[in-house]
Design an enzyme around this catalytic site. Structure first.
Site, mmCIF file in Angstrom:
data_model
loop_
_atom_site.group_PDB
_atom_site.id
_atom_site.type_symbol
_atom_site.label_atom_id
_atom_site.label_comp_id
_atom_site.label_asym_id
_atom_site.label_seq_id
_atom_site.Cartn_x
_atom_site.Cartn_y
_atom_site.Cartn_z
ATOM 1 C CG HIS A 1 -1.862 1.084 1.356
ATOM 2 N ND1 HIS A 1 -1.958 1.885 2.475
ATOM 3 C CD2 HIS A 1 -2.815 1.530 0.501
ATOM 4 C CE1 HIS A 1 -2.911 2.772 2.314
ATOM 5 N NE2 HIS A 1 -3.443 2.578 1.123
ATOM 6 C CG HIS B 1 -4.076 8.999 -0.608
ATOM 7 N ND1 HIS B 1 -4.833 9.765 0.266
ATOM 8 C CD2 HIS B 1 -4.706 7.801 -0.692
ATOM 9 C CE1 HIS B 1 -5.855 9.053 0.693
ATOM 10 N NE2 HIS B 1 -5.816 7.869 0.130
#
Length: 311
Positions: A51, A93
């Site tokens: 991740h 992100h």
């Protein structure tokens, strides 16, 4: 049941390799090997998805963070995509650059050249000397033939990503996932000659997730894998995973946060704090999950190698 190829693009050579005896398999690169494992229903190899890369040691979504997980032996890199004011796809992100750089503002309000005047921050908020926000092009070139890529926060840019992936020759190693129904996904992908890999996300404790999973079962569409999220264990989860495995798909679990995998005590931090990470990760292997997205890739790989599930 049948696989719908418009959803999942895979070279014929990989399908042949997945069915060949293990000792006879030959792969041109590591990506082909990983894809063959994913597409082999009988493989017990566990695919490790990192991740945002090795964000504990490098800025998340940075090239050094990607290089680090490749060195670890991670199979897939999850990264996040945004578009600058002048239409450059970059890895970020958040909608703003505030958290991850020493600059401020919305990515969509900043030109690429302006973005390059800022440096990235490490997880402990220290600004680096030279690490810049990478473009998606740079990231895909770094990953080419070395590691699979999951592009997240990216569906609005599907057309641009497909075109870039085709140009770079990495279309078959880039995965996108989502919660859209089958007709919507097919409609979007029918606009392109080549498509990224695609995987549905099933939140099995919620009505929308249950309805999406039922649609795949009723229409006989067999995806490469399903990402399964749940807030509590029980019959809904057990039946879902059983059906996934029966039809030959892989099951993907997120061990990032308790809210994605059944509550406290079931996530990466619990595995890190446990006397034996098998107390946490072992339960997912027992359930039949063979794709695990993690925030502690090194810990997970060490455990999997100790039980012969990641070579």
């Amino acid at each position: 049941m049948k696989r719908i190829n418009v959803l999942f693009v895979l070279a014929a050579a990989l399908l042949i390799a997945a069915c060949a005896p293990k000792q006879e398999q030959q792969y041109a690169n590591r990506v082909e090997k990983i894809l063959a494992e994913i597409n082999d229903p009988n493989s017990d190899y566990v695919v490790v998805i990192s991740h945002r890369g090795d964000w504990r040691n490098y800025p998340e979504n940075s090239i050094p963070a990607i290089e680090s997980v490749i060195r670890m032996g991670v199979d897939m890199m999850e990264l996040d995509v945004k578009m600058t004011k002048d239409s450059v796809l970059v890895l970020m992100h958040d909608k703003t650059i505030d958290r991850m750089t020493n600059g401020k503002g919305l990515v969509s309000d900043i030109t690429y050249d302006s973005l390059m005047t800022f440096n990235m921050r490490r997880a402990h908020n220290v600004v680096t000397d030279t690490i810049k926000v990478p473009t998606l092009r740079e990231a895909l070139l770094c990953c080419k033939d070395r590691i699979l890529v999951n592009v997240d926060h990216a569906y609005p840019y599907y057309k641009e990503i497909v075109e870039l992936a085709n140009e770079l020759g990495v279309t078959g190693q880039v995965l996108m996932k989502g919660k859209s129904n089958i007709d919507k996904v097919n409609e979007d992908m029918s606009k392109h000659e080549n498509n990224l890999l695609y995987m549905p996300i099933i939140d099995i404790n919620k009505p929308k997730g249950q309805a999406l999973f039922a649609e795949y079962q009723e229409k006989g569409v067999v995806p490469m894998a399903y990402e399964v999220c749940w807030q509590y264990p029980g019959e809904e989860l057990d039946n879902c995973v059983a059906k996934i495995l029966e039809t030959g798909s892989k099951a993907w679990v997120n061990t990032l946060w308790p809210s994605l995998c059944g509550g406290y005590g079931n996530d990466d931090d619990a595995a890190y704090e446990a006397a034996d990470p098998a107390d946490v990760y072992g339960q997912y292997l027992d359930m039949g999950f063979t794709m695990i997205q993690t925030d502690r890739p090194e810990l997970l790989i060490d455990y999997l190698r100790s039980v012969g599930r990641h070579d």
